[in-house]
Motif scaffolding. Sequence first.
Motif, PDB file in Angstrom:
ATOM      1  N   ILE A 217       0.840  -1.198   0.000  1.00 45.97           N
ATOM      2  CA  ILE A 217       0.000   0.000   0.000  1.00 45.97           C
ATOM      3  C   ILE A 217       0.870   1.242   0.000  1.00 45.97           C
ATOM      4  N   ASP A 218       0.623   2.125  -0.946  1.00 47.55           N
ATOM      5  CA  ASP A 218       1.252   3.444  -0.975  1.00 47.55           C
ATOM      6  C   ASP A 218       0.197   4.427  -0.476  1.00 47.55           C
ATOM      7  N   HIS A 219       0.232   4.712   0.822  1.00 47.25           N
ATOM      8  CA  HIS A 219      -0.814   5.539   1.419  1.00 47.25           C
ATOM      9  C   HIS A 219      -0.793   6.964   0.880  1.00 47.25           C
ATOM     10  N   ARG A 220       0.383   7.480   0.629  1.00 45.83           N
ATOM     11  CA  ARG A 220       0.477   8.861   0.168  1.00 45.83           C
ATOM     12  C   ARG A 220      -0.145   9.025  -1.209  1.00 45.83           C
ATOM     13  N   ALA A 221       0.089   8.056  -2.110  1.00 49.26           N
ATOM     14  CA  ALA A 221      -0.434   8.151  -3.475  1.00 49.26           C
ATOM     15  C   ALA A 221      -1.787   7.465  -3.629  1.00 49.26           C
ATOM     16  N   SER A 222      -2.272   6.814  -2.578  1.00 51.03           N
ATOM     17  CA  SER A 222      -3.513   6.028  -2.654  1.00 51.03           C
ATOM     18  C   SER A 222      -3.422   5.014  -3.803  1.00 51.03           C
ATOM     19  N   MET A 223      -2.385   4.195  -3.761  1.00 53.70           N
ATOM     20  CA  MET A 223      -2.142   3.171  -4.779  1.00 53.70           C
ATOM     21  C   MET A 223      -1.775   1.854  -4.074  1.00 53.70           C
ATOM     22  N   ILE A 224      -2.095   0.761  -4.746  1.00 56.32           N
ATOM     23  CA  ILE A 224      -1.630  -0.538  -4.286  1.00 56.32           C
ATOM     24  C   ILE A 224      -0.837  -1.191  -5.412  1.00 56.32           C
ATOM     25  N   THR A 225       0.101  -2.034  -5.036  1.00 59.31           N
ATOM     26  CA  THR A 225       0.864  -2.817  -6.006  1.00 59.31           C
ATOM     27  C   THR A 225       0.380  -4.255  -5.918  1.00 59.31           C
TER      28      THR A 225
END
Length: 356
Positions: free
Chosen positions: A220-228
């Motif tokens: 989880i990339d909380h800052r960008a609101s993205m998941i890998t």
Amino acid sequence: MSTSSTVTEVVSGYADHLWSRDVSEHTARAYVSDVSDFLDHAVHSTKLRLGSGDGQSAKSSGARIDIAAVELDDLRSWLIALDDAGAAKSTVARKIAAVRSFFAYGVSNLGLPNNPAARLRTPKKDSRLPTVLKPQQAADLISAAERSRGAQRDTRSSQSDGSAPTDTDTGDSTTGDSAQQGKNDPLDAAKRIRDAAILEMLYATAVRVSELTGLDRSDIDHRASMITVLGKGNKERRVPFGTPARQALEDWLAARELLAGPRSGDALFLGVRGGRIGARQVRELVHRYGSDDPSSPDIGPHGLRHSAATHMLDRGADLRQIQELLGHSTMSSTQIYTQVSMQRLQDTYRRAHPRA
């Protein structure tokens, strides 16, 4: 290994070949099963069978078979038997892909002179369109679980006694009239918060259920609101999610420690025993929360994926962007959503236009 071996040896060698090529576990398991099914059929042919151990089926016996003697007619005989048994076209297509792969392995590794399965024609898939929810139905489904997030404050202020959960993941969600009881039980409250986050993330990201259950907290990339996510063919892609999903995810991460245990590792979503939640449990909770609305079609996680893609297309998203979001390797897989949108447009026209 020669082309004349026991069925067990042939299948084992092919399985090792698949693992060495980093084929997904799901695909490898299906292909090995399909090849075993064909060899079980073929071993009963006197032309192919060289001898057997206990006379049982090829899957469990020491029957010897000469795979170099397999011809196109042997494969067609198998496909006819599948058709007679009522096998779906999608199942037949997968089995054909499996035997093509198997005989290609035989050519490369066992010295077969040719691949007899190369000439098999793959049946066209049925043109059935996927079942999707209307936008309001999707919102209602998610809201059924989101209402449980009101218990989070109680969950944060409650102290777990540290005892290990004794129930199973199956049917472990609390809904409807039992919501108040869940507020008094930190574990039940945590499960409902988890369910809300799972539904939000499934719809927000349109990921496959296997991709969702495979997520770690570090994905989880909380800052960008993205998941890998790790998709088919072990291909990574980054997928965005919106504000409602971000809030639901934050609520779950705050409650996650109530379900966490020695088996949790970095897994994002957990079952009540503390291990990574399984695809079956996710499917069950999607069906459970959607069962209250009789007008809404009964869908699973893949139905939410179809719904999200269709709704994005309806609201003007570019088809190429949807392909990237879903992780489709070819545009042909994504184009089905244009057919769904057109069908919905036609249905609306027939209902609403005075001269339809």
